[in-house]
Every structure is written in structure tokens, then in C-alpha cells.
Design an enzyme around this catalytic site. Structure first.
Site, PDB file in Angstrom:
ATOM      1  N   ASP A  26      10.922  -2.422  -4.120  1.00 18.82           N
ATOM      2  CA  ASP A  26       9.628  -1.982  -3.161  1.00 18.82           C
ATOM      3  C   ASP A  26       9.158  -2.489  -2.545  1.00 18.82           C
ATOM      4  O   ASP A  26       8.434  -2.162  -1.883  1.00 18.82           O
ATOM      5  CB  ASP A  26       8.997  -0.703  -4.403  1.00 18.82           C
ATOM      6  N   SER A  72      10.059  -0.364  -9.218  1.00 20.44           N
ATOM      7  CA  SER A  72       9.614  -1.370  -8.479  1.00 20.44           C
ATOM      8  C   SER A  72      10.965  -2.340  -9.428  1.00 20.44           C
ATOM      9  O   SER A  72      11.654  -2.881  -9.154  1.00 20.44           O
ATOM     10  CB  SER A  72       8.651  -1.396  -9.410  1.00 20.44           C
ATOM     11  N   ASP A 103       6.624  -4.489  -3.310  1.00 21.82           N
ATOM     12  CA  ASP A 103       5.164  -5.136  -3.921  1.00 21.82           C
ATOM     13  C   ASP A 103       5.218  -5.941  -4.431  1.00 21.82           C
ATOM     14  O   ASP A 103       4.023  -6.250  -4.934  1.00 21.82           O
ATOM     15  CB  ASP A 103       4.540  -3.508  -3.972  1.00 21.82           C
ATOM     16  N   ASP A 131      10.545  -7.529  -3.922  1.00 26.44           N
ATOM     17  CA  ASP A 131      11.803  -7.397  -4.542  1.00 26.44           C
ATOM     18  C   ASP A 131      12.531  -5.881  -4.664  1.00 26.44           C
ATOM     19  O   ASP A 131      11.383  -5.261  -3.073  1.00 26.44           O
ATOM     20  CB  ASP A 131      10.121  -6.669  -6.118  1.00 26.44           C
TER      21      ASP A 131
END
Length: 464
Positions: A251, A104, A253, A249
């Protein structure tokens, strides 16, 4: 080096000794544990995997793939993907679960295995404990040579994800096209650099200026989308040629927005603005965020006649509370938008589409839209304790000290003072109490946090 096993999955730094970082041995062990759990609980032998662009991603992906196939599990590999895209792919492929290989917002030396159930949602804490136990006990039974799992790839899910977003009734492509938005994006050299431009083109955004959109995994700045890490995009916007900035970011999310003048819209207010639009269009409804998120969401929800509920920190906890309360929008103050009409997971892509629809229909600039919301400020602090101090007992005494105030103890201790609040949570990995306080100015939020820190220090000094 660090290896952290939690409700968020198995994450750690690459390199070092087994059990101290996320080494190949650790990857194999916990991939085998999760694969075993899927086989035992679902009797389904298919798992979807996907990864962000971080440098270690390909290596970790191959280890996971080989391990799962060794258990007799068929692997569908999305390759470079996003967390929400993998979440959508799991039920679409009728798989028994999914693994997202991403740390993340953590820096490039980190990676992680994020674990999804057959609904494409993060596994619960109870399920996570079962997976950890399987891994710690190495309770695996690998398949014989003639029953090894099959491997296939599917690179169609970015298009499928975008198609599903465009089909949502509240995504108004015509309104967005009519505004001829000029947008700057910062995708921190990860997979957002592939899919965010695809989405913006599909939405009819006229101009897209790309910053850090090559998915090399060599992050151009600290990948957490906080103001101090977004100076490059802010400088571009300060020149006055664009309507807004969009930051995701690694990933994809978490979604942060930047105003047309380079100032920050505020990560806490991504959810507030999107929720305002969804509630407005639906004629009200319920919302959920975690205990450490801004009160502004509650204010906006009640303005539309809905009910707001708070959940413990963590996406799975927010999703659980959203289902309990039949919430139509929810998420976390870190820029995480959860829109159940698409799926139960934080999704920057649906957040972008809903926000641009809102901005287009409002006929406001970013700064004016932001000014239309309640003005709260959060002060984020922590106090380090020595290992011998009983953190739980400190929190109990803080609860007792403020017993005359509304107190919530589902996740640490949250104390409310009219429209101000302070939230105390202990760290799961180190002797720290995190102290978040919110008020109508930075100064008063800091003052409230410092008052609580002084109380904690007094409790500690009495006990010692």
C-alpha cells in the site's frame, strides 16, 4: 484464520467462518459500522475508498461500496491506489471519511479496512472503539430505495499526489535530474508498480529498472520490506550498475532503501536520513518516532538543535505527538515517513522525493551516506507466556526492577541505559511480550535483550 480488530482497522485472512476471518459478512458489518459513524459524527454523506492490488481487493471493494451506498452514502472510488493517496483525496474531495482496502505488509491471504476521518488521517482509538461497538451491536439504519448513495470513480489522484510532492520546496527536481540516477525498484506486484515509476519519471530519474511492478496482487515474495525478503533487488544491485534500490510495501506507506552494492541501507534509517535532510534545510526543528524506533533519529535531531519526542507505537499515536510538539518530520522505524507539509500520514512517495533530493545534494554514494549516521543495531525478540500469566503485572515488576533507570510507560515499558534501550510491549492478540533492544552492535543488543528475557523468566518463576 484470523480476524483482528484494532487501532489499525479491521484486518483478517480471506475465507473461513464469520468472525474468524475477514469474510464478506464481516466486511459488510464493519463497513456499515464505519459508514454509520461517519454519518453520525460529520453529517457528511461522502466516503472515499481505494485499494491495493491484492487478489481479494476487487471483491472487498464491491462489498464496501454496496454497503455504504445502502446507508445513503455517496462513494468516490479511486480504484487501485495507495494508502497515502487516499489520505490526500479525502480532504481534497471534502469527504466525511475514507476506507483503504489493504492489509499493508501482510501476505496475500490478508486484507483489511483501514479507516480515515474527514482530515484523511487514521481514526483515533476512541473513535475506533465507537465503530467497533456499532458493528458488534449491528446498530445500522439503511436508507430507503430512493435515498441510496451514488457511486463515482476518480482516477486522477496519482497525478495530483505527485504534483503536490513536486510543489514542495524541499523537493529539488533539478538536483535529482543533474545526478542522472540509475534506480532499481521493487513494488511487490502491487500499486507501487503503477505510481512509483510515474514519480521517478517526474523527478527526472534517468534509468528505472522495474522488479515486480505488475499490479496483480500475486506478491513475488513476502511483502514486508525486510532484508530477508529483498534478495532479488540486492542481487541486481550487487552487479554495480545502479545507484540505489527503492522498495515499497503493497500500500506504499513503508519505504526501504538498498545501497549501490546490494547491502541494506536499513529500514530504520529511511526516516533518519530524510529527517536529517529536512532538519538541515530548515535549520533545525522537532521530530517524533515511536518508542521502538532507533535512537539515531534523536541523535540527528539534537545535532541540528531540535527536540526529539517518542510516541506510543502506531501511526495515529505518532501523528498525535507530532501535532503536540509541532514536529516538522516524523514517522516510524519501519520505513514510514510522515511529512506534515504534505499530509499527516506515512507516505513512501514523499519519502522517495525527499531522500533523492538529499542524496543528490550530498554528493555521496548510498553506502557513504549511511556511514555518516550513528551506527545502532536493534535486536527484535519475543517471549511467549501461558494465558494464565498476568502480562501487565510482569511489565509492572520490570518497571520496578529498573526504577533507577529512565523508564517510559506510555506504551509498555521502555528502559534506557545511556545510549542503549530496551522496549517491552505486550501483544494485543496473543500472550506474548515483544522485546526490542538497541545498542551499538548486534552482539550487545542481543545480550541486552537476553538479559531482559532472563529477568522476565525469573519474575514468572517466582510467581509460579
Amino acid at each position: 484464520m484470523a480476524l483482528i480488530k484494532s487501532i489499525s482497522g479491521i484486518r483478517g485472512t480471506i475465507g473461513g467462518a464469520a468472525g474468524e476471518g475477514l469474510t464478506p459478512i464481516d466486511v459488510v458489518k464493519y463497513a456499515a459500522a464505519f459508514g454509520t459513524w461517519v454519518l453520525e459524527t460529520t453529517q457528511n454523506n461522502t466516503i472515499v475508498i481505494g485499494r491495493d492490488a491484492r487478489i481479494s481487493g476487487e471483491m472487498v471493494s464491491k462489498l464496501v461500496e454496496g454497503t455504504l451506498r445502502g446507508l445513503g452514502i455517496n462513494v468516490i472510488d479511486l480504484g487501485l491506489s495507495t494508502t497515502p493517496t487516499v489520505e490526500i483525496a479525502v480532504p481534497a474531495k471534502k469527504a466525511g471519511g475514507g476506507i483503504i482496502l489493504t492489509a499493508s505488509h501482510n501476505p496475500k491471504q490478508w486484507n483489511a479496512l483501514k479507516l480515515l476521518n474527514d482530515k484523511g488521517e487514521f481514526i483515533s482509538d476512541a473513535d475506533g472503539q465507537q465503530v467497533l461497538a456499532l458493528g458488534d451491536n449491528e446498530a445500522f439504519n439503511f436508507a430507503p430505495v430512493n435515498k441510496l448513495g451514488q457511486y463515482s470513480t476518480d482516477t486522477t489522484f496519482f497525478k495530483k499526489h505527485i504534483k503536490a510532492i513536486l510543489a514542495l520546496p524541499l523537493v529539488d527536481v533539478e538536483a535529482i535530474k543533474a545526478k542522472k540516477f540509475r534506480v532499481v525498484i521493487d513494488c511487490v506486484n502491487s500499486t507501487g508498480g503503477i505510481v512509483v515509476p510515474m514519480l521517478l519519471e517526474a523527478l527526472g530519474v534517468e534509468t528505472v529498472e522495474k522488479l515486480f511492478c505488475e499490479p496483480t496482487g500475486d506478491f513475488a515474495h513476502n511483502p514486508e520490506p525486510l532484508p530477508e525478503n529483498l534478495r532479488d533487488i540486492a542481487r541486481v544491485l550487487e552487479k554495480g550498475s545502479f545507484d540505489l534500490g527503492i522498495v515499497v510495501d503493497p500500500d506504499v506507506d513503508r519505504l526501504a532503501l538498498v545501497n549501490e552494492d546490494g547491502s541494506m541501507f536499513g529500514e530504520e534509517y529511511t526516516l533518519v536520513a530524510v529527517a536529517d535532510y529536512v532538519l538541515q534545510q530548515n535549520g533545525g526543528g522537532n521530530t517524533v518516532s515511536n518508542l521502538s524506533s532507533t535512537r539515531a533519529l534523536r541523535d540527528v535531531t539534537e545535532k541540528h538543535g531540535g527536540h526529539y519526542a517518542a510516541a506510543a507505537v502506531g501511526e495515529v499515536n505518532v501523528v498525535t505527538k507530532m501535532k503536540e510538539t509541532n514536529a516538522i518530520i516524523g514517522g516510524e522505524g519501519n520505513g514510514g515517513i510522515i511529512y506534515p507539509e504534505l499530509h499527516y500520514g506515512r507516505d513512501s512517495l514523499v519519502g522517495i522525493a525527499l531522500f533523492l533530493s538529499h542524496l543528490a545534494k550530498s554528493n555521496l554514494t548510498m553506502t557513504r551516506l549511511r556511514a555518516s549516521y550513528p551506527g545502532y543495531f536493534i535486536s527484535k525478540n519475543k517471549i511467549e507466556l501461558t494465558p494464565e500469566i498476568d502480562t501487565d503485572q510482569v511489565l509492572v515488576q520490570m518497571e520496578q526492577r529498573y526504577a533507577k533507570q529512565p523508564v517510559n510507560t506510555i506504551d509498555g515499558v521502555k528502559i534506557e541505559f545511556d545510549k542503549e534501550w530496551v522496549h517491552l510491549r505486550k501483544s494485543n492478540t496473543e500472550p506474548i511480550i515483544r522485546i526490542y533492544a538497541e545498542s551499538d552492535s548486534n552482539a550487545t543488543a542481543d545480550h541486552l535483550a537476553n538479559k531482559i528475557i532472563a529477568d522476565i523468566k525469573e519474575i514468572i518463576s517466582v510467581k509460579s
